[in-house]
Write an enzyme that holds these catalytic residues in place. Structure first.
Site, PDB file in Angstrom:
ATOM      1  N   ARG A  17       0.863  -1.192   0.000  1.00 37.98           N
ATOM      2  CA  ARG A  17       0.000   0.000   0.000  1.00 37.98           C
ATOM      3  C   ARG A  17       0.893   1.232   0.000  1.00 37.98           C
ATOM      4  NH1 ARG A  17      -2.653   4.168   0.023  1.00 37.98           N
ATOM      5  NH2 ARG A  17      -4.811   4.379   0.758  1.00 37.98           N
ATOM      6  N   GLU A  38     -11.541   4.462  -5.155  1.00 36.65           N
ATOM      7  CA  GLU A  38     -11.828   3.030  -5.153  1.00 36.65           C
ATOM      8  C   GLU A  38     -12.301   2.595  -6.540  1.00 36.65           C
ATOM      9  OE1 GLU A  38     -11.255   1.017  -2.719  1.00 36.65           O
ATOM     10  OE2 GLU A  38     -10.716   2.531  -1.224  1.00 36.65           O
ATOM     11  N   ARG A  66      -0.854  -5.187   5.076  1.00 29.72           N
ATOM     12  CA  ARG A  66      -0.179  -4.765   3.844  1.00 29.72           C
ATOM     13  C   ARG A  66       1.099  -4.002   4.164  1.00 29.72           C
ATOM     14  NH1 ARG A  66      -5.155  -1.723   1.003  1.00 29.72           N
ATOM     15  NH2 ARG A  66      -5.033  -0.701   3.051  1.00 29.72           N
TER      16      ARG A  66
END
Length: 323
Positions: free
Chosen positions: A159, A167, A210
């Site tokens: 990330r 999104e 992440r």
């Protein structure tokens, strides 16, 4: 792949003024008592720190003023004032020989790094050299701010720090968004067949596990690129703030009349757009790259008897219609 050769990297340095240069090795600044500097268009660094940073052993023969270093079966010998260096016993011509500067033995950064297996990139934003010993293949792009890489044989979801891209799918309605798709496609094209450098900060992972990182492709930080192009907005982070001031400057320089993450009829409004007619490199013709124009209006274009929404973009090359 967009690789830089030794000659090209050296040529880039010719445009840099003769002053101290910051050098980073795998994201960490190279600490030296005498700073790296440009000499006759080449970046010179103190001998011991660069060999140590690259994991190589080094010995010094004071009688002959010769340094000998080695790593992974590669032996490098370089002598003060002597333009031929020797790699595994074979002579290699240098543009600038090793020399004494402020009491320290200075050696050519690009030559030493690349001979010892590292990649060398130039960061235009910070006028610094980036030495990279670990590059990770990009396996796929999840979204505009999330990618998956092969990190030492393990698939790692990364990330990007400090940026927030739209999104791809709205969490409530489940509908796909054009802006999210555009951001994802942009990153996919940009990182196609690429290997990236990962620079970590204080907090290594988020709550979803992440890896959090600044992602570089050939010395250029993708996090910054997404902010410049308007494909992502600034995302505040209380811990990972290494580059936050730089991010804020980028955002403050964007056109305030066209806020990021707003839309024209489903299209993302990019602040100070980003169309580059010279973007043939890496098959990116017609792709948004740098701030060379501004969206001026929403319009319609007729094709095959139907009307389609389009954006009018004013650039130095004239008006461009974007579907």
């Amino acid at each position: 792949m967009k690789k830089l050769c030794i000659v090209f990297f050296a040529a880039l340095l010719l445009s840099v003024t003769a002053s101290a240069v910051d050098v980073y090795v795998d994201g960490s600044e190279l600490e030296t008592d005498v700073p790296a500097q440009i000499v006759d268009g080449r970046t010179m660094v103190p001998l011991a720190p660069i060999f140590k940073a690259l994991g190589a052993n080094v010995t010094w023969d004071n009688a002959t003023k010769t340094a000998t270093g080695g790593k992974d079966g590669v032996s490098v010998q370089i002598q003060i004032g002597n333009k031929p260096a020797y790699v595994n016993g074979q002579p290699v011509a240098l543009d600038v020989p090793a020399q004494i500067i402020n009491g320290r033995t200075m050696v050519p950064l690009a030559f030493i790094s690349q001979v010892l297996g590292a990649d060398v990139f130039w960061d235009y934003d910070t006028s610094s050299a980036r030495i990279v010993t670990k590059l990770y293949p990009v396996l796929r792009v999840v979204s505009g701010d999330t990618i998956v890489v092969n990190r030492d044989g393990v698939e790692e979801t990364v990330r990007l720090i400090g940026v927030d891209a739209p999104e791809i799918m709205e969490p409530v309605s489940g509908k796909h968004t054009d802006a999210g798709f555009a951001a994802s496609e942009y990153v996919t094209i940009y990182l196609s067949d690429e290997q990236v450098e990962l620079e970590l900060d204080v907090q290594e992972r988020d709550q979803d596990g992440r890896l959090l990182a600044y992602v570089y492709s050939e010395g250029e930080m993708l996090n910054k690129k997404l902010l410049k192009t308007g494909y992502a907005a600034l995302s505040s982070d209380s811990r990972n703030v290494k580059h936050m001031n730089e991010f804020k400057v980028i955002v403050s320089n964007r056109d305030p009349s066209i806020p990021s993450k707003e839309f024209y009829d489903g299209y993302m409004k990019a602040p100070k757009v980003i169309y580059n007619t010279l973007a043939i490199k890496n098959q990116m013709a017609g792709t948004f790259l740098y701030a060379e124009g501004k969206i001026t209006a929403l319009d319609k274009i007729e094709s095959d008897g139907s009307e389609y929404p389009c954006l009018l973009l004013e650039t130095d090359d004239g008006s461009i219609v974007l579907l």
